[in-house]
Design a protein around this motif. Structure first.
Motif, PDB file in Angstrom:
ATOM      1  N   ARG A   1       0.825  -1.202   0.000  1.00 48.79           N
ATOM      2  CA  ARG A   1       0.000   0.000   0.000  1.00 48.79           C
ATOM      3  C   ARG A   1       0.863   1.258   0.000  1.00 48.79           C
ATOM      4  NH1 ARG A   1      -3.650  -0.818   5.124  1.00 48.79           N
ATOM      5  NH2 ARG A   1      -1.669  -1.726   5.845  1.00 48.79           N
ATOM      6  N   GLY A   2       0.397   2.249  -0.736  1.00 47.72           N
ATOM      7  CA  GLY A   2       1.109   3.523  -0.767  1.00 47.72           C
ATOM      8  C   GLY A   2       2.192   3.610  -1.812  1.00 47.72           C
ATOM      9  N   ARG A   3       2.473   2.516  -2.508  1.00 50.29           N
ATOM     10  CA  ARG A   3       3.464   2.581  -3.585  1.00 50.29           C
ATOM     11  C   ARG A   3       2.764   2.961  -4.886  1.00 50.29           C
ATOM     12  NH1 ARG A   3       6.753  -3.111  -2.680  1.00 50.29           N
ATOM     13  NH2 ARG A   3       6.938  -2.953  -0.406  1.00 50.29           N
ATOM     14  N   GLY A   4       3.434   3.658  -5.746  1.00 50.86           N
ATOM     15  CA  GLY A   4       2.839   3.991  -7.048  1.00 50.86           C
ATOM     16  C   GLY A   4       2.985   5.450  -7.375  1.00 50.86           C
ATOM     17  N   GLY A   5       1.978   6.012  -8.081  1.00 51.98           N
ATOM     18  CA  GLY A   5       2.008   7.397  -8.486  1.00 51.98           C
ATOM     19  C   GLY A   5       2.588   7.592  -9.856  1.00 51.98           C
ATOM     20  N   ARG A   6       2.459   6.587 -10.737  1.00 46.18           N
ATOM     21  CA  ARG A   6       3.017   6.718 -12.072  1.00 46.18           C
ATOM     22  C   ARG A   6       1.933   6.547 -13.122  1.00 46.18           C
ATOM     23  NH1 ARG A   6       6.179   0.945 -12.969  1.00 46.18           N
ATOM     24  NH2 ARG A   6       4.687  -0.363 -11.875  1.00 46.18           N
ATOM     25  N   MET A   7       2.278   6.937 -14.342  1.00 45.48           N
ATOM     26  CA  MET A   7       1.351   6.766 -15.452  1.00 45.48           C
ATOM     27  C   MET A   7       1.334   5.304 -15.857  1.00 45.48           C
ATOM     28  SD  MET A   7       0.189   9.832 -16.268  1.00 45.48           S
ATOM     29  CE  MET A   7      -0.311   9.763 -17.984  1.00 45.48           C
TER      30      MET A   7
ATOM     31  N   TYR B   1      -4.438 -10.556  -5.055  1.00 50.46           N
ATOM     32  CA  TYR B   1      -4.220  -9.108  -4.979  1.00 50.46           C
ATOM     33  C   TYR B   1      -5.502  -8.420  -4.516  1.00 50.46           C
ATOM     34  CZ  TYR B   1       0.147  -9.901  -7.484  1.00 50.46           C
ATOM     35  OH  TYR B   1       1.407 -10.330  -7.836  1.00 50.46           O
ATOM     36  N   LEU B   2      -5.362  -7.474  -3.584  1.00 52.48           N
ATOM     37  CA  LEU B   2      -6.533  -6.826  -2.991  1.00 52.48           C
ATOM     38  C   LEU B   2      -6.231  -5.386  -2.620  1.00 52.48           C
ATOM     39  CD1 LEU B   2      -9.388  -6.957  -1.621  1.00 52.48           C
ATOM     40  CD2 LEU B   2      -8.209  -7.773   0.436  1.00 52.48           C
ATOM     41  N   ASP B   3      -7.058  -4.464  -3.117  1.00 53.31           N
ATOM     42  CA  ASP B   3      -7.061  -3.080  -2.660  1.00 53.31           C
ATOM     43  C   ASP B   3      -8.177  -2.977  -1.625  1.00 53.31           C
ATOM     44  OD1 ASP B   3      -7.688  -0.296  -2.341  1.00 53.31           O
ATOM     45  OD2 ASP B   3      -6.664   0.133  -4.219  1.00 53.31           O
ATOM     46  N   LEU B   4      -7.855  -2.554  -0.403  1.00 57.96           N
ATOM     47  CA  LEU B   4      -8.828  -2.551   0.680  1.00 57.96           C
ATOM     48  C   LEU B   4     -10.007  -1.626   0.431  1.00 57.96           C
ATOM     49  CD1 LEU B   4      -6.488  -2.673   3.819  1.00 57.96           C
ATOM     50  CD2 LEU B   4      -7.813  -4.532   2.794  1.00 57.96           C
ATOM     51  N   SER B   5      -9.860  -0.678  -0.495  1.00 59.86           N
ATOM     52  CA  SER B   5     -10.993   0.201  -0.814  1.00 59.86           C
ATOM     53  C   SER B   5     -12.141  -0.590  -1.432  1.00 59.86           C
ATOM     54  CB  SER B   5     -10.551   1.307  -1.776  1.00 59.86           C
ATOM     55  OG  SER B   5     -10.163   0.767  -3.035  1.00 59.86           O
ATOM     56  N   PHE B   6     -11.882  -1.825  -1.856  1.00 61.43           N
ATOM     57  CA  PHE B   6     -12.930  -2.642  -2.452  1.00 61.43           C
ATOM     58  C   PHE B   6     -14.066  -2.914  -1.472  1.00 61.43           C
ATOM     59  CE2 PHE B   6     -14.729  -6.877  -3.326  1.00 61.43           C
ATOM     60  CZ  PHE B   6     -15.293  -6.620  -4.562  1.00 61.43           C
ATOM     61  N   LEU B   7     -13.755  -2.932  -0.169  1.00 55.09           N
ATOM     62  CA  LEU B   7     -14.805  -3.177   0.808  1.00 55.09           C
ATOM     63  C   LEU B   7     -15.893  -2.117   0.720  1.00 55.09           C
ATOM     64  CD1 LEU B   7     -15.943  -4.790   3.147  1.00 55.09           C
ATOM     65  CD2 LEU B   7     -14.518  -3.434   4.704  1.00 55.09           C
ATOM     66  N   GLU B   8     -15.493  -0.865   0.511  1.00 56.90           N
ATOM     67  CA  GLU B   8     -16.488   0.201   0.369  1.00 56.90           C
ATOM     68  C   GLU B   8     -17.310   0.009  -0.887  1.00 56.90           C
ATOM     69  OE1 GLU B   8     -18.908   3.168   1.252  1.00 56.90           O
ATOM     70  OE2 GLU B   8     -17.391   2.299   2.566  1.00 56.90           O
TER      71      GLU B   8
ATOM     72  N   LEU C   1      -0.768 -12.997  -0.311  1.00 55.38           N
ATOM     73  CA  LEU C   1      -1.807 -12.015  -0.589  1.00 55.38           C
ATOM     74  C   LEU C   1      -1.169 -10.638  -0.569  1.00 55.38           C
ATOM     75  CD1 LEU C   1      -5.443 -11.873   0.714  1.00 55.38           C
ATOM     76  CD2 LEU C   1      -4.015  -9.810   0.740  1.00 55.38           C
ATOM     77  N   VAL C   2      -1.334  -9.902  -1.647  1.00 54.69           N
ATOM     78  CA  VAL C   2      -0.716  -8.589  -1.794  1.00 54.69           C
ATOM     79  C   VAL C   2      -1.763  -7.496  -1.569  1.00 54.69           C
ATOM     80  CG1 VAL C   2       0.509  -7.026  -3.359  1.00 54.69           C
ATOM     81  CG2 VAL C   2       0.950  -9.498  -3.454  1.00 54.69           C
ATOM     82  N   LEU C   3      -1.540  -6.662  -0.579  1.00 58.12           N
ATOM     83  CA  LEU C   3      -2.370  -5.476  -0.371  1.00 58.12           C
ATOM     84  C   LEU C   3      -1.761  -4.332  -1.178  1.00 58.12           C
ATOM     85  CD1 LEU C   3      -2.924  -5.614   3.504  1.00 58.12           C
ATOM     86  CD2 LEU C   3      -4.566  -6.253   1.715  1.00 58.12           C
ATOM     87  N   PHE C   4      -2.578  -3.630  -1.944  1.00 55.73           N
ATOM     88  CA  PHE C   4      -2.047  -2.528  -2.745  1.00 55.73           C
ATOM     89  C   PHE C   4      -3.002  -1.354  -2.742  1.00 55.73           C
ATOM     90  CE2 PHE C   4      -4.737  -4.819  -5.736  1.00 55.73           C
ATOM     91  CZ  PHE C   4      -5.257  -3.836  -6.572  1.00 55.73           C
ATOM     92  N   THR C   5      -2.513  -0.238  -3.216  1.00 53.25           N
ATOM     93  CA  THR C   5      -3.310   0.976  -3.322  1.00 53.25           C
ATOM     94  C   THR C   5      -3.327   1.449  -4.771  1.00 53.25           C
ATOM     95  OG1 THR C   5      -2.645   1.658  -1.088  1.00 53.25           O
ATOM     96  CG2 THR C   5      -3.592   3.363  -2.526  1.00 53.25           C
ATOM     97  N   ASP C   6      -4.507   1.570  -5.333  1.00 54.90           N
ATOM     98  CA  ASP C   6      -4.727   2.152  -6.662  1.00 54.90           C
ATOM     99  C   ASP C   6      -4.288   1.260  -7.827  1.00 54.90           C
ATOM    100  OD1 ASP C   6      -5.901   4.433  -5.629  1.00 54.90           O
ATOM    101  OD2 ASP C   6      -3.998   5.497  -5.500  1.00 54.90           O
TER     102      ASP C   6
ATOM    103  N   PRO D   1      -1.136   8.260  -2.883  1.00 52.63           N
ATOM    104  CA  PRO D   1      -1.459   7.210  -1.927  1.00 52.63           C
ATOM    105  C   PRO D   1      -2.126   7.779  -0.693  1.00 52.63           C
ATOM    106  CG  PRO D   1       0.918   7.599  -2.015  1.00 52.63           C
ATOM    107  CD  PRO D   1       0.301   8.355  -3.144  1.00 52.63           C
ATOM    108  N   PRO D   2      -3.210   7.130  -0.227  1.00 54.55           N
ATOM    109  CA  PRO D   2      -3.915   7.638   0.934  1.00 54.55           C
ATOM    110  C   PRO D   2      -3.103   7.438   2.210  1.00 54.55           C
ATOM    111  CG  PRO D   2      -4.787   5.499   0.322  1.00 54.55           C
ATOM    112  CD  PRO D   2      -3.800   5.903  -0.747  1.00 54.55           C
TER     113      PRO D   2
END
Length: 286
Positions: A16-22, A139-146, A109-114, A68-69
């Motif tokens: 989580r929190g990694r990224g920010g690229r095109m 692979y799971l982004d936790l925002s999926f719960l919402e 299990l990989v938690l990721f953001t975006d 990243p949030p």
């Protein structure tokens, strides 16, 4: 779900929190699968839903990841919940495999953001939770719960069902089912490919039910109403319901995961039987 006293899995990768690229359009993925309805359609309707997103947003257009949030206590607790559910699947499937004289190879299990890169390519959170057979990871982004809550699937056990479904795809990979299905699909037309995909997804639903029964017998994880939460989650993501919610008429030839009734039925079958044999959704092809 009684989870806080459960064992935490050591097989969670927190990215989580990694990224920010095109990046370009998400690559194809395996396993489950909006604008609220549109993105849920991507998760649970495969290629057809991908075409829907092409209409909505333009295929191949670059997308920019949001910043990243900031981690919150709620998100950290949710990550702990995921870790316990994964540990429960490890214990349950290790027990099942041992009965057949085999050893269960645990997935990560990989938690990721975006967005995240896997052996199956680059995927965004819009893809939803997925299993990649190329690296044997969920692979799971936790925002999926919402997203699930917005679609009417409430409760912690709804998310547990989704995780167990994706782990079910890992079990299929270990048993050789995933490989045989892809080989068969290579010889079929689109409608028949989709029909075989439905059988594969329904089996993963059955395996999720098998896990729930096994884990409850071992550790007493179920609270009152948990089973109904899982059945409601399964029904909420049936192909027929998603097609209606996206404003289209129901087209069975486009199904890739099964109807609401089928998905909840096969979860219940796995829960009631708790055997691999009862989850043979492919019996009709023999």
């Amino acid at each position: 779900m009684k989870w806080k006293s459960g064992r935490r899995s050591q097989n969670v990768e927190d990215r989580r929190g990694r990224g920010g690229r095109m990046m370009r359009r998400p690559a194809t993925k395996v396993g489950g699968g909006f604008i609220v309805v549109a993105l849920l359609a991507v998760l649970f309707m495969g290629e057809d839903a991908g075409k829907l997103l092409e209409v909505l947003g333009g295929a191949g257009a670059p997308m920019v990841q949001s910043a990243p949030p900031v981690a919150t206590q709620a998100s950290d607790e949710l990550a702990q919940f995921v870790s316990v559910v994964l540990a429960d699947t490890e214990d349950a499937w290790s027990s099942v495999f041992s009965k057949y004289g085999s050893r269960y190879a645990e997935p990560n299990l990989v938690l990721f953001t975006d967005a995240v890169e896997s052996a199956c390519g680059m995927n965004t959170a819009a893809t939803g939770p997925f299993y990649c057979p190329g690296d044997n990871k969920v692979y799971l982004d936790l925002s999926f719960l919402e997203q699930l809550r917005r679609f009417g699937a409430h409760g912690d056990f709804a998310l547990a069902y989704v995780i167990a479904h994706e782990v079910g795809h890992h079990v299929q990979s270990l048993l050789g089912t995933e490989r045989e299905v892809r080989r068969l699909q290579g010889r079929l037309g689109r409608a028949d490919r989709n029909a075989v995909s439905v059988l594969m997804e329904l089996q993963a639903d059955c395996y999720a039910g098998l896990w729930a029964r096994q884990a409850d017998q071992t550790r007493g994880i179920l609270d009152e109403g948990d089973l109904e939460e899982a059945l409601n989650a399964a029904a909420s993501i049936g192909d027929d319901r998603l097609q209606r919610m996206s404003g289209r008429r129901v087209q069975p030839e486009g199904f890739t995961h099964g109807t609401s009734a089928q998905r909840s039925q096969w979860f219940r079958t796995g829960f009631n039987s708790a055997t691999l044999e009862a989850c043979d959704t492919f019996a009709q092809l023999r």
